[in-house]
Write a protein that holds these residues in place. Structure first.
Motif, short mmCIF file in Angstrom:
data_model
loop_
_atom_site.label_atom_id
_atom_site.label_comp_id
_atom_site.label_asym_id
_atom_site.label_seq_id
_atom_site.Cartn_x
_atom_site.Cartn_y
_atom_site.Cartn_z
N PHE A 334 0.82 -1.21 0.00
CA PHE A 334 0.00 0.00 0.00
C PHE A 334 0.86 1.26 0.00
O PHE A 334 0.52 2.27 -0.65
CB PHE A 334 -0.94 0.02 1.21
CG PHE A 334 -2.13 -0.90 1.07
CD1 PHE A 334 -2.94 -0.84 -0.05
CD2 PHE A 334 -2.45 -1.81 2.06
CE1 PHE A 334 -4.05 -1.66 -0.19
CE2 PHE A 334 -3.55 -2.64 1.95
CZ PHE A 334 -4.34 -2.57 0.81
N LYS A 335 1.99 1.21 0.71
CA LYS A 335 2.89 2.35 0.76
C LYS A 335 3.48 2.64 -0.60
O LYS A 335 3.63 3.82 -0.99
CB LYS A 335 4.00 2.08 1.79
CG LYS A 335 4.86 3.30 2.09
CD LYS A 335 5.86 3.01 3.21
CE LYS A 335 6.66 4.25 3.55
NZ LYS A 335 7.61 3.99 4.67
N SER A 336 3.83 1.56 -1.32
CA SER A 336 4.39 1.74 -2.67
C SER A 336 3.39 2.35 -3.63
O SER A 336 3.77 2.98 -4.62
CB SER A 336 4.90 0.40 -3.20
OG SER A 336 3.81 -0.49 -3.44
N LYS A 337 2.10 2.15 -3.36
CA LYS A 337 1.04 2.70 -4.21
C LYS A 337 0.59 4.07 -3.73
O LYS A 337 -0.31 4.68 -4.34
CB LYS A 337 -0.16 1.75 -4.23
CG LYS A 337 0.15 0.36 -4.78
CD LYS A 337 0.46 0.39 -6.25
CE LYS A 337 0.71 -1.00 -6.81
NZ LYS A 337 1.01 -0.99 -8.26
N GLY A 338 1.20 4.53 -2.64
CA GLY A 338 0.83 5.85 -2.11
C GLY A 338 -0.51 5.88 -1.42
O GLY A 338 -1.11 6.95 -1.27
N LYS A 339 -0.98 4.72 -0.95
CA LYS A 339 -2.29 4.64 -0.29
C LYS A 339 -2.09 4.59 1.22
O LYS A 339 -2.17 3.53 1.85
CB LYS A 339 -3.06 3.43 -0.79
CG LYS A 339 -3.36 3.47 -2.29
CD LYS A 339 -4.12 2.24 -2.74
CE LYS A 339 -4.44 2.32 -4.24
NZ LYS A 339 -5.16 1.12 -4.72
N LYS A 340 -1.84 5.74 1.79
CA LYS A 340 -1.53 5.83 3.22
C LYS A 340 -2.71 5.42 4.10
O LYS A 340 -2.54 4.70 5.09
CB LYS A 340 -1.10 7.26 3.56
CG LYS A 340 -0.65 7.43 5.01
CD LYS A 340 -0.14 8.84 5.25
CE LYS A 340 0.25 9.04 6.71
NZ LYS A 340 1.27 8.10 7.17
N ALA A 347 -3.30 -2.13 8.75
CA ALA A 347 -2.43 -2.39 9.90
C ALA A 347 -3.22 -2.51 11.19
O ALA A 347 -2.83 -3.26 12.09
CB ALA A 347 -1.39 -1.27 10.02
N SER A 348 -4.33 -1.78 11.30
CA SER A 348 -5.12 -1.82 12.53
C SER A 348 -6.29 -2.80 12.44
O SER A 348 -6.66 -3.41 13.45
CB SER A 348 -5.66 -0.42 12.86
OG SER A 348 -6.51 0.06 11.84
N CYS A 349 -6.85 -2.99 11.23
CA CYS A 349 -8.07 -3.80 11.09
C CYS A 349 -7.80 -5.30 10.89
O CYS A 349 -8.55 -6.13 11.40
CB CYS A 349 -8.91 -3.28 9.93
SG CYS A 349 -9.57 -1.62 10.22
#
Length: 527
Positions: A334-340, A347-349
């Motif tokens: 997700f980080k590589s796709k820019g989806k913060k 990470a929480s769910c």
């Protein structure tokens, strides 16, 4: 025969052990507790003993081995100056310790899985095999040892804590044996941690009048919750839910709402009894309840209900999953796709989903418990996903979220959602749960005023039940503001004993007994 916590046998047994505990001297108190634990468990069933002994011995020596691996590696590391070599040796030591850990987990969790879930797995496989015209597996009934769900989790937490170097492995087997089999918490918890339990036993425990009186008061309050509140409400719940086909949906809704109060009074009552008895021994158990129905959100509710279990899942499931390899890989994607936002939510769910599936399965080998776990997972995940939306709506409609009315609405909403989940918990099966939902949808409130409908309670029982619940509510509100036992101890002796005797005699006079009374019917004993 289980020596149920609300039985006269348990009271007599505790009194005898307590007398021996303080008379024999502080140096021998551990031996008294060890003998008491063994006798208590043997009374429940000698056939259960091998299971707890295997878990006890395997977890104790596994932790000793893990501790020895770490100690040996540190001795070697102390003679080395190269940083890279030190790091490599610690890595090898951890790898070796991990192999021992996995064996310990396999034994403890394996016994739990085999005893508790074999029948469930086989029955579901047989359904699949029947559909595929494959010969089915012969079913058989497994022994379900008393308290296995609780002492297994305590054993696992101990070994994991040693592996994570939170504290060193215990060398005294007697202390560990007393911890794992301690008769007040072995059946229904709370799920205590070894280091907290051991610290209280170091050097023995001196007799304390305050421990004796405070513990007795808490136990009496627990008996009130169980015998006066829970068992009386249970007659209504059992009558309606047990014959739900013959009742209007309004009765189903009422029964589930009452059941939510019943299970709270039942479970927290048991915890008060065992915590009070343990306090008389000078040993404080972990807090397990903190007035959960005053919660404003479901997340807060689960921080207040069965606290020791929720903390166990947080420490030994949630955190390991949230920092595990799978979570890291998905977060990286997700980080590589820019989806913060997606990265944060996953990470929480994801750990929440895992925790609640395990929580459901822990409570019982049935699909209804899996559905119950998934229901609460969806509530908690949904609240996190929709939190920005709720904040915007409150701002848009200028909702004042800091007044009593709003807080009351939040508590009612939380109680309602809790009741929805209780349908899965109370129903005999998942199919029955959906039937209860369907029946509730056709509710006619006017049906509740039909006095000719049998509800399992006479008018005098209804009056006592209502008054008892009001007393329970009043005390819970009071406990939110003051420490009742400490406050009571400062009062005039006459007033103090009037209150104590009022509580004692209310249990004796209004408690549910009789030929149909089941003295082993604490709801959470089945888990």
């Amino acid at each position: 025969m289980i020596m149920s916590y609300q039985s006269f046998g348990f009271i007599l047994f505790s009194a005898v052990v307590l007398l021996a505990y303080y008379l024999i001297g502080r140096k021998r108190q551990l031996w008294v507790l060890a003998a008491a634990n063994l006798i208590f468990y043997a009374i429940a069933g000698v056939e259960y003993l091998p299971f707890i002994l295997v878990t006890m011995v395997s977890s104790f020596f596994a932790a000793r081995k893990i501790g020895a691996v770490y100690e040996q590696s540190e001795e070697v590391i102390a003679t080395i100056s190269d940083t890279a070599e030190k790091k490599e040796l610690r890595k090898k030591a951890k790898s070796k310790a991990k192999r021992v850990l996995l064996i310990a987990i396999l034994i403890a969790a394996g016994l739990l899985a085999v005893c508790k879930y074999t029948g469930f797995i086989v029955s579901n496989l047989n359904l699949l095999f029947s559909a595929l015209n494959i010969p089915t597996i012969k079913t058989f009934e497994m022994i379900l040892p008393l308290g296995i769900s609780f002492y297994t989790f305590m054993a696992l937490s101990y070994v994991l804590d040693v592996y994570w170097k939170r504290y060193k492995a215990e060398r005294n087997f007697l202390i560990y044996a007393v911890y794992l089999s301690y008769f007040p918490h072995v059946v229904q918890g709370p799920i205590d941690r070894f280091n907290e339990f051991k610290d209280q036993l170091t050097g023995g425990i001196a007799f304390s009048y305050q421990n004796l009186t405070f513990g007795a008061q808490l136990a009496v309050w627990g008996f009130f919750k169980k015998l006066v509140v829970a068992d009386r409400l249970g007659m209504f719940v059992d009558t309606v839910i047990g014959n739900y086909e013959h009742y209007n949906g309004a009765f189903i809704i009422a029964a589930i709402a009452v059941y939510s109060i019943q299970i709270y009074a039942d479970f927290s009552g048991c915890i008060d009894i065992v915590t009070g008895v343990s306090e008389m021994f000078g040993i404080k158990l972990r807090q397990n309840f903190n007035h959960p129905y005053f919660s404003k959100t479901m997340a807060e509710f689960w921080r207040r209900w069965h606290i020791s279990l929720q903390e166990w899942f947080k420490d030994y499931i949630y955190y390991p999953v949230s920092t595990g390899a799978l979570t890291k890989r998905v977060k990286k994607y997700f980080k590589s796709k820019g989806k913060k936002r997606a990265e944060e939510l996953f990470a929480s769910c994801f750990p929440i989903l895992v925790v609640w599936i395990v929580t459901g399965i822990w409570h019982g080998a049935a699909w209804k418990f899996v559905a119950w776990g998934l229901f609460h997972a969806m509530l908690l995940i949904g609240s996190r996903v929709l939190e920005p939306v709720f904040l915007k709506l409150n701002k848009l409609f200028r909702v004042d979220t800091n007044n009593f009315g709003w807080h009351l609405w939040q508590m009612i909403r939380t109680f309602f959602l809790c009741c929805v989940g209780r349908v899965f918990f109370r129903a005999a099966s998942l199919r029955t749960a959906f039937s209860l939902f369907a029946k509730s949808a056709t509710a006619s409130p006017a049906a509740l005023f039909n006095l000719s409908v049998p509800i399992g309670l006479e008018l005098k029982d209804i009056v006592v039940a209502v008054l008892a619940v009001l007393v329970l509510l009043f005390v819970d509100i009071l406990q939110e503001k003051i420490k009742i036992r400490q406050t009571l101890a400062r009062q005039n002796i006459i007033f103090r004993w009037i209150i104590i005797f009022a509580g004692l005699f209310s249990v004796i006079i209004f408690g549910i007994y009789g030929p149909e009374y089941n003295a082993s019917s604490f709801i959470y004993e089945q888990f």
